[in-house]
Design an enzyme around this catalytic site. Structure first.
Site, PDB file in Angstrom:
ATOM      1  N   TYR A 203      -2.086   0.066  10.712  1.00  0.00           N
ATOM      2  CA  TYR A 203      -2.113  -0.464   9.328  1.00  0.00           C
ATOM      3  C   TYR A 203      -0.830  -0.059   8.610  1.00  0.00           C
ATOM      4  O   TYR A 203      -0.163  -0.884   7.979  1.00  0.00           O
ATOM      5  CB  TYR A 203      -3.350   0.097   8.608  1.00  0.00           C
ATOM      6  CG  TYR A 203      -3.495  -0.328   7.169  1.00  0.00           C
ATOM      7  CD1 TYR A 203      -3.929  -1.611   6.829  1.00  0.00           C
ATOM      8  CD2 TYR A 203      -3.230   0.563   6.128  1.00  0.00           C
ATOM      9  CE1 TYR A 203      -4.077  -1.988   5.489  1.00  0.00           C
ATOM     10  CE2 TYR A 203      -3.383   0.193   4.798  1.00  0.00           C
ATOM     11  CZ  TYR A 203      -3.804  -1.082   4.483  1.00  0.00           C
ATOM     12  OH  TYR A 203      -3.956  -1.457   3.165  1.00  0.00           O
TER      13      TYR A 203
ATOM     14  N   SER B 149       0.869  -1.172   0.000  1.00  0.00           N
ATOM     15  CA  SER B 149       0.000   0.000   0.000  1.00  0.00           C
ATOM     16  C   SER B 149       0.905   1.220   0.000  1.00  0.00           C
ATOM     17  O   SER B 149       2.071   1.130   0.412  1.00  0.00           O
ATOM     18  CB  SER B 149      -0.855   0.003   1.291  1.00  0.00           C
ATOM     19  OG  SER B 149      -1.494   1.255   1.459  1.00  0.00           O
TER      20      SER B 149
HETATM   21  N1  LIG Z   1      -8.762  -1.094  -0.791  1.00  0.00           N
HETATM   22  C1  LIG Z   1      -7.752  -0.226  -0.688  1.00  0.00           C
HETATM   23  O1  LIG Z   1      -7.961   0.989  -0.676  1.00  0.00           O
HETATM   24  C2  LIG Z   1      -6.327  -0.709  -0.608  1.00  0.00           C
HETATM   25  C3  LIG Z   1      -5.301   0.208  -0.850  1.00  0.00           C
HETATM   26  C4  LIG Z   1      -3.976  -0.231  -0.794  1.00  0.00           C
HETATM   27  C5  LIG Z   1      -3.695  -1.542  -0.502  1.00  0.00           C
HETATM   28  N2  LIG Z   1      -4.714  -2.414  -0.251  1.00  0.00           N
HETATM   29  C6  LIG Z   1      -4.367  -3.789   0.056  1.00  0.00           C
HETATM   30  O2  LIG Z   1      -4.865  -4.618  -0.979  1.00  0.00           O
HETATM   31  C7  LIG Z   1      -5.121  -5.929  -0.448  1.00  0.00           C
HETATM   32  C8  LIG Z   1      -6.520  -6.358  -0.850  1.00  0.00           C
HETATM   33  O3  LIG Z   1      -7.432  -5.479  -0.228  1.00  0.00           O
HETATM   34  P1  LIG Z   1      -8.947  -5.278  -0.712  1.00  0.00           P
HETATM   35  O4  LIG Z   1      -9.134  -3.839  -0.879  1.00  0.00           O
HETATM   36  O5  LIG Z   1      -9.285  -6.206  -1.807  1.00  0.00           O
HETATM   37  O6  LIG Z   1      -9.659  -5.701   0.654  1.00  0.00           O
HETATM   38  P2  LIG Z   1     -10.952  -6.583   0.959  1.00  0.00           P
HETATM   39  O7  LIG Z   1     -11.242  -6.355   2.396  1.00  0.00           O
HETATM   40  O8  LIG Z   1     -12.007  -6.294  -0.019  1.00  0.00           O
HETATM   41  O9  LIG Z   1     -10.396  -8.070   0.746  1.00  0.00           O
HETATM   42  C9  LIG Z   1      -9.436  -8.613   1.623  1.00  0.00           C
HETATM   43  C10 LIG Z   1      -9.589 -10.131   1.637  1.00  0.00           C
HETATM   44  O10 LIG Z   1      -8.622 -10.640   2.583  1.00  0.00           O
HETATM   45  C11 LIG Z   1      -9.273 -11.678   3.321  1.00  0.00           C
HETATM   46  N3  LIG Z   1      -8.609 -11.888   4.622  1.00  0.00           N
HETATM   47  C12 LIG Z   1      -8.720 -11.127   5.738  1.00  0.00           C
HETATM   48  N4  LIG Z   1      -8.030 -11.682   6.744  1.00  0.00           N
HETATM   49  C13 LIG Z   1      -7.458 -12.823   6.250  1.00  0.00           C
HETATM   50  C14 LIG Z   1      -6.622 -13.826   6.800  1.00  0.00           C
HETATM   51  N5  LIG Z   1      -6.260 -13.802   8.104  1.00  0.00           N
HETATM   52  N6  LIG Z   1      -6.211 -14.827   5.993  1.00  0.00           N
HETATM   53  C15 LIG Z   1      -6.593 -14.873   4.704  1.00  0.00           C
HETATM   54  N7  LIG Z   1      -7.416 -13.972   4.127  1.00  0.00           N
HETATM   55  C16 LIG Z   1      -7.835 -12.939   4.900  1.00  0.00           C
HETATM   56  C17 LIG Z   1     -10.706 -11.219   3.473  1.00  0.00           C
HETATM   57  O11 LIG Z   1     -11.577 -12.289   3.793  1.00  0.00           O
HETATM   58  C18 LIG Z   1     -10.961 -10.592   2.107  1.00  0.00           C
HETATM   59  O12 LIG Z   1     -11.476 -11.544   1.198  1.00  0.00           O
HETATM   60  C19 LIG Z   1      -4.903  -5.816   1.059  1.00  0.00           C
HETATM   61  O13 LIG Z   1      -3.608  -6.276   1.394  1.00  0.00           O
HETATM   62  C20 LIG Z   1      -4.998  -4.333   1.317  1.00  0.00           C
HETATM   63  O14 LIG Z   1      -4.309  -3.942   2.476  1.00  0.00           O
HETATM   64  C21 LIG Z   1      -6.022  -2.027  -0.320  1.00  0.00           C
END
Ligand SMILES: NC(=O)c1ccc[n+]([C@@H]2O[C@H](COP(=O)([O-])OP(=O)(O)OC[C@H]3O[C@@H](n4cnc5c(N)ncnc54)[C@H](O)[C@@H]3O)[C@@H](O)[C@H]2O)c1
Length: 286
Positions: free
Chosen positions: A156, A143
């Site tokens: 985070y 991120s």
């Molecule tokens: N959405 C954003 O704005 C954003 C920005 C930068 C980075 N990210 C990163 O991108 C990645 C994906 O995020 P997203 O936006 O799709 O989030 P999301 O919450 O939509 O999906 C995250 C997924 O991770 C799963 N998860 C949670 N805990 C877990 C565990 N202990 N073991 C296995 N799976 C687990 C959840 O069930 C979910 O399906 C993450 O690492 C997040 O930090 C997201």
């Protein structure tokens, strides 16, 4: 298609929904046998069913090292070898760290940092193979919060800094050990329109995540596609925000001083999104 004949296995963590689901779709399209893993069994199964017979669901909590190793063995047994491992699973709970209880802080560090370490190490062991002739690519979804301070997302951000520090240091160790056929690429996106962010529309502590141009999962999938073709240590998405964030990291006092301007901008976007289409919020992404 050559890739269909030659591609080995791939694993995506947290692939039941959001960005992970779209990365799994990309890897299926590229001809890999993809293990669609998630702590949420139902969403992992639904995603695998949607992606077709080259996708297999597996329940996996990335905090559990033994389970992560077992998932790795599973994909090798099915596909012959492991080509790509994507550490995508992530959780965010916003607010000042002092307002969060210990289990909440632990959850973020364990899923985002330890989960990435567990996945990377399981993948490296498999990719190195007994004779070191294997090779492969680990992609860590980090991120922009892994590159600088983020008001409202301290724990985070700490967990994402840990993920990137681990990834780059391990790459240095791989090269120092003469291992050149394994790469680790970190992707550092700005806010992405996924369920993670949708759930924060009304959360002032998450304002900074809304202060840039909101990305679609496809924008980040495009960055993943690029590093799959040409591994790259750190890719910020979009690049301009990455440059801004890095500038801020070089001058942290300046960065903290201007942060409120970006927080206000993010709040405006949150309010606009909440009001979009009259009084109703936009639809929750999958
Ligand atoms: N959405 C954003 O704005 C954003 C920005 C930068 C980075 N990210 C990163 O991108 C990645 C994906 O995020 P997203 O936006 O799709 O989030 P999301 O919450 O939509 O999906 C995250 C997924 O991770 C799963 N998860 C949670 N805990 C877990 C565990 N202990 N073991 C296995 N799976 C687990 C959840 O069930 C979910 O399906 C993450 O690492 C997040 O930090 C997201």
């Amino acid at each position: 298609m050559d890739s269909e004949i030659t591609a080995g296995g791939a694993v995506v963590t947290g692939a039941g929904r959001g960005l992970g689901k779209e990365i799994a779709r990309l890897l299926v399209e590229r001809g890999h046998l993809v293990l669609v893993t998630d702590v949420d069994e139902a969403t992992a199964q639904a995603t695998a069913a949607e992606l077709g017979d080259r996708a297999v669901a597996r329940t996996l909590d990335v905090r559990d090292h033994a389970a992560v190793v077992a998932a790795c063995e599973d994909v090798v047994a099915r596909a012959g070898r492991l080509d790509v491992w994507v550490n995508n699973a992530g959780v965010i709970v916003t607010g000042p760290a002092w307002e969060q209880d210990e289990p909440t802080r632990r959850l973020m560090v364990e899923v985002n940092a330890l989960g990435t370490i567990n996945g990377t190490l399981a993948a490296l062991t498999s990719m190195r193979g007994p004779d070191g002739t294997g090779g492969g690519h680990v992609i860590n979804i980090v991120s922009l919060a892994g590159l600088s301070a983020v008001a409202g997302e301290a724990v985070y951000a700490a967990s994402k800094h840990a993920a990137i520090g681990f990834s780059l240091s391990t790459m240095a160790d791989l090269r120092a050990a003469g291992i050149r056929n394994i790469d680790i690429s970190c992707i550092c996106p700005d806010g992405i329109w996924t369920p993670m962010l949708y759930d924060k529309l009304d959360d002032p502590a998450a304002a900074l995540s809304f202060s840039g141009t909101l990305l679609q999962p496809a924008d980040v999938v495009q960055a993943v596609r690029k590093v799959l073709d040409r591994p790259r240590l750190v890719t910020a998405v979009p690049r301009a925000r990455g440059a801004l964030v890095r500038f801020g990291d070089t001058f942290p006092a300046f960065s903290l001083a201007v942060a409120p301007v970006f927080v206000k901008k993010g709040r405006r976007t949150q309010r606009k999104l909440l009001k979009a289409g009259g009084t109703r919020a936009p639809q929750r992404p999958e």
